[in-house]
Design a protein around this motif. Structure first.
Motif, short mmCIF file in Angstrom:
data_model
loop_
_atom_site.label_atom_id
_atom_site.label_comp_id
_atom_site.label_asym_id
_atom_site.label_seq_id
_atom_site.Cartn_x
_atom_site.Cartn_y
_atom_site.Cartn_z
N UNK A 176 -24.88 53.57 -2.52
CA UNK A 176 -26.04 53.82 -1.64
C UNK A 176 -26.65 52.51 -1.15
N UNK A 177 -26.55 51.48 -1.98
CA UNK A 177 -27.12 50.18 -1.60
C UNK A 177 -26.13 49.37 -0.74
N UNK A 178 -24.98 49.98 -0.44
CA UNK A 178 -24.01 49.30 0.42
C UNK A 178 -23.01 48.45 -0.32
N UNK A 179 -22.96 48.57 -1.66
CA UNK A 179 -21.99 47.82 -2.45
C UNK A 179 -20.87 48.79 -2.84
N UNK A 180 -19.75 48.68 -2.15
CA UNK A 180 -18.66 49.64 -2.32
C UNK A 180 -17.69 49.26 -3.43
N UNK A 181 -17.81 48.07 -3.95
CA UNK A 181 -16.81 47.59 -4.90
C UNK A 181 -17.39 47.46 -6.31
N UNK A 182 -18.29 48.38 -6.69
CA UNK A 182 -18.94 48.27 -7.99
C UNK A 182 -17.93 48.30 -9.14
N UNK A 183 -16.96 49.22 -9.08
CA UNK A 183 -16.02 49.34 -10.19
C UNK A 183 -15.23 48.05 -10.40
N UNK A 184 -14.83 47.43 -9.32
CA UNK A 184 -14.11 46.17 -9.44
C UNK A 184 -15.02 45.07 -9.99
N UNK A 185 -16.29 45.06 -9.52
CA UNK A 185 -17.24 44.07 -10.01
C UNK A 185 -17.49 44.23 -11.51
N UNK A 186 -17.61 45.51 -11.94
CA UNK A 186 -17.85 45.75 -13.36
C UNK A 186 -16.63 45.37 -14.19
N UNK A 187 -15.43 45.63 -13.64
CA UNK A 187 -14.21 45.24 -14.34
C UNK A 187 -14.16 43.72 -14.50
N UNK A 188 -14.52 42.99 -13.45
CA UNK A 188 -14.54 41.53 -13.53
C UNK A 188 -15.61 41.04 -14.50
N UNK A 189 -16.75 41.74 -14.53
CA UNK A 189 -17.83 41.40 -15.47
C UNK A 189 -17.34 41.51 -16.90
N UNK A 190 -16.67 42.64 -17.22
CA UNK A 190 -16.15 42.83 -18.57
C UNK A 190 -15.14 41.75 -18.93
N UNK A 191 -14.28 41.44 -17.97
CA UNK A 191 -13.25 40.43 -18.22
C UNK A 191 -13.86 39.06 -18.45
N UNK A 192 -15.00 38.80 -17.83
CA UNK A 192 -15.61 37.46 -17.89
C UNK A 192 -16.49 37.28 -19.12
N UNK A 193 -17.26 38.30 -19.49
CA UNK A 193 -18.31 38.11 -20.50
C UNK A 193 -18.08 38.80 -21.84
N UNK A 194 -17.04 39.63 -21.94
CA UNK A 194 -16.88 40.38 -23.20
C UNK A 194 -15.44 40.32 -23.70
N UNK A 195 -15.27 40.22 -25.00
CA UNK A 195 -13.95 40.00 -25.60
C UNK A 195 -13.15 41.30 -25.67
N UNK A 196 -11.87 41.12 -25.95
CA UNK A 196 -10.95 42.26 -26.10
C UNK A 196 -11.37 43.16 -27.25
N UNK A 197 -11.85 42.58 -28.36
CA UNK A 197 -12.22 43.37 -29.53
C UNK A 197 -13.40 44.27 -29.22
N UNK A 198 -14.35 43.78 -28.42
CA UNK A 198 -15.51 44.61 -28.08
C UNK A 198 -15.10 45.79 -27.21
N UNK A 199 -14.22 45.55 -26.26
CA UNK A 199 -13.82 46.60 -25.34
C UNK A 199 -12.99 47.67 -26.02
N UNK A 200 -12.22 47.27 -27.04
CA UNK A 200 -11.29 48.18 -27.67
C UNK A 200 -11.98 49.44 -28.19
N UNK A 201 -13.19 49.27 -28.70
CA UNK A 201 -13.88 50.39 -29.33
C UNK A 201 -14.61 51.28 -28.33
N UNK A 202 -14.90 50.78 -27.14
CA UNK A 202 -15.80 51.52 -26.25
C UNK A 202 -15.18 51.84 -24.90
N UNK A 203 -14.01 51.34 -24.59
CA UNK A 203 -13.49 51.46 -23.24
C UNK A 203 -12.72 52.77 -23.05
N UNK A 204 -12.98 53.46 -21.94
CA UNK A 204 -12.32 54.72 -21.62
C UNK A 204 -11.84 54.70 -20.18
#
Length: 624
Positions: free
Chosen positions: A57-85
């Motif tokens: 709605x705010x005109x940002x069409x690439x949120x999913x890609x941005x969030x994927x890049x955010x996870x890759x940049x700021x959070x480790x593999x071990x953290x994602x393993x337990x919560x990622x779906x």
């Protein structure tokens, strides 16, 4: 930045609605807030959807890609393993995906914090299939290309190999030599992470009896996992209409007491008795002129188990030997049904086909990955029809022995065939399912075995019927008696004498005896070639006839017998033993002067008319 303790007291939706386009593009605020919800898996999934909608709605069409890049940049593999779906658009269900980032595509956050692309579209393992016949496993894979989700069933062997998984490219899955290894690991990891969540079903790749499980396809919850080429055939074996309707359709046909229709119907049921009675596969061939109703008789027999529509279950002889073998293995215990024998142009191939299908075992074939393929096997009845017999005078005794041939004598088998076809197309498959269920109850299989043995003894008693013919006929008589008791109760039964009248005798299947008759006929037809001394004759010479003996030049003798499907060596062994051929000691021939030339010949006793009658009646010559 919003921390995890503040998340508990803030309305998540209200917080998300407060973010602006600048927040999404230039700050970490929305991404930190969303990540802070990860301990509540359900809420985390919900808010990802809400956040994506707000960003759009705010005109940002690439949120999913941005969030994927955010996870890759700021959070480790071990953290994602337990919560990622998985978060594929329109996904049929959600699976844990560990360190994989599954949105519009599939990527992997590796241990170095680098995002590696695995596949540019969604792929999900859906159902695990365990084959009850051989315990092999397959996976049903769902994948989306464009807006539509599709599915395929794939061998685990393919999914476990980077070199083999590239074969899925033909289905539209974006896999090649570059990403194959990553896709193999992705599918393996996803299945391991969700082993208990992925549904497991029993599957089968063929029809018929399956050890310790019953009869396919009449096993509850069974899924087909075989070759796509056989899916139509598998799906044709089903129930349509009511058993009461089918019985009412068949009763008038039985009442007409036409042996052709009654034997074809009983043979269809008898097919599933071959395996439990430990018998051999056999042919039942119906032949005669056009419009006799032969194809309708096959459709009637097919209606016991499957859709009788031509092309659904019934096949034609317009197929290769390999296709016939694979189809026989697939139907396995159910009857193999072939129409229109006359399609086969090469009649010499009939014997080969009969031998191969009646052996019940396929050829050894090498596997692409080394070793040999699983050998195809089957135990059933092969129902066929054509305008002429499937055997001939040149057929080997073994081939003739495996066929029950019925001459319909160009008479119409059915009074109203078009109406019959219309009715059975609306009512089929019921009888077969009931018959198989009855066989699996209590001691019914043992009852069937004893009944078949009793019929066998009656068939061979005081008759010249061969053992193999009696075995096949006993199965048909057993099935006929059973279906009378289970379905019809009209006591219109095939008799032992009726069956004996169409069975082959030992004399007629004796290949050597038929060869002897052929030689005498051949000499009569080629009279001049065996009378070279005749005045004025200047043609080809095959030998000579002196009194009651035929001296047949050995090289020509061998060639003529081979051309007509006989084995010269086997015949001579039999003929010498029965004193209808004479050879030099230790040799297969003797010398004879013909037209002044010494020739090596086979000497065969010539049969006069009276002697021939004695031969056929087995009175004077010691054939047995």
């Amino acid at each position: 930045m919003t921390n995890e303790t503040e998340v508990d007291v803030i309305d998540p939706v209200a917080q998300i609605e407060s973010y602006t386009k600048k927040d999404f593009q230039l700050t970490r605020l929305p991404y930190d807030f969303l990540y802070g919800l990860r301990n509540n898996k359900f809420q985390y999934s919900q808010m990802q959807v809400v956040m994506a909608d707000k960003a759009s709605k705010e005109g940002v069409k690439s949120f999913k890609q941005l969030y994927k890049d955010y996870l890759a940049t700021y959070h480790s593999d071990e953290q994602m393993l337990a919560v990622n779906y998985t978060e594929f658009d329109g996904q049929p269900f959600q699976l844990a995906c560990g360190s994989y980032i599954c949105h519009d595509d599939i990527a992997l956050l590796n241990s170095n914090g680098i995002v590696e692309e695995i596949c540019n579209h969604p792929v999900l393992p859906c159902v695990r299939l365990v084959n009850i016949d051989d315990n092999t496993e397959k996976l049903i894979i769902k994948y989306r290309k464009g807006y539509k989700w599709r599915e395929i069933t794939v061998d685990k062997e393919i999914l476990a190999s980077a070199s083999k998984i590239t074969s899925l490219a033909k289905y539209g899955i974006a896999v090649n030599s570059e990403n194959a290894k990553g896709l193999v690991k992705y599918l393996t990891d996803i299945e391991d992470l969700n082993y208990n969540e992925i549904e497991e079903k029993n599957s089968v790749s063929r029809l018929g009896w399956i050890n310790n499980h019953g009869f396919s396809p009449y096993v509850d919850g069974l899924v087909f996992d075989g070759e796509e080429n056989f899916r139509t055939l598998f799906n044709s074996v089903k129930i349509k209409g009511q058993i009461e309707n089918w019985i009412e359709i068949i009763k008038p046909i039985r009442a007409e007491k036409n042996i052709c229709s009654r034997i074809m119907l009983a043979a269809s049921f008898a097919s599933v008795l071959v395996n439990p009675c430990d018998c051999l596969p056999f042919f039942v061939h119906l032949w005669g002129g056009t419009e006799a109703g032969k194809t309708v008789a096959l459709m009637l027999a097919t209606s016991v188990w499957a859709d009788p529509t031509m092309g659904a279950y019934i096949r034609t002889f317009n197929s290769t030997a390999v296709a016939q073998e694979l189809t026989a293995s697939f139907v396995n215990s159910l009857p193999l049904v072939y129409d229109e024998l006359q399609i086969l142009k090469d009649k010499k191939s009939f014997d080969d086909m009969i031998y191969k299908l009646c052996e019940g075992i396929g050829r050894d074939r090498g596997a692409k990955n080394g070793g040999v393929q699983k050998i195809a096997t089957w135990k059933n009845c092969i129902l066929t029809s054509g305008e002429f017999p499937i055997s001939s005078e040149k057929s080997g005794g073994g081939a003739v022995n495996r066929i029950i041939e019925i001459d319909c004598k160009d008479k119409k088998i059915f009074t109203n065939p078009s109406e019959l076809v219309s009715e059975i197309k609306q009512n089929y498959g019921c009888a077969g399912a009931i018959f198989v269920k009855w066989l699996q109850q209590g001691d019914n299989i043992e009852t069937v075995k004893h009944l078949r043995k009793d019929f066998y003894k009656k068939l061979v008693a005081d008759s010249d019927v061969t053992d193999k013919q009696a075995m096949s006929a006993s199965l048909i008589l057993t099935a006929d008696k059973l279906i009378n008791e289970i379905f019809f109760n009209d006591d219109i039964l095939l008799s032992v004498s009726e069956m004996q009248s169409i069975l082959t005798t030992r004399a007629s299947v004796d290949q050597n005896r038929r060869c002897y008759e052929f030689i005498n006929d051949f000499v009569a037809v080629n009279y001049n070639k065996f009378n070279p001394e005749k005045d004025g004759y200047n043609g080809e010479i095959y030998g000579t006839v002196i009194e009651d003996r035929i001296y047949f030049i050995k090289s020509k003798f061998d060639a003529v017998l081979q051309e007509n499907g006989f084995n010269a060596k086997a015949f001579l062994s039999w003929a010498v033993e029965n004193k209808v051929a004479f050879t030099a000691e230790g040799r297969s021939s003797l010398t004879k002067r013909i037209c002044g030339k010494v020739c090596r010949c086979v000497c065969v006793l010539s049969v006069e008319e009276t002697a021939e009658d004695q031969l056929l009646n087995n009175e004077d010559l010691p054939f047995d």
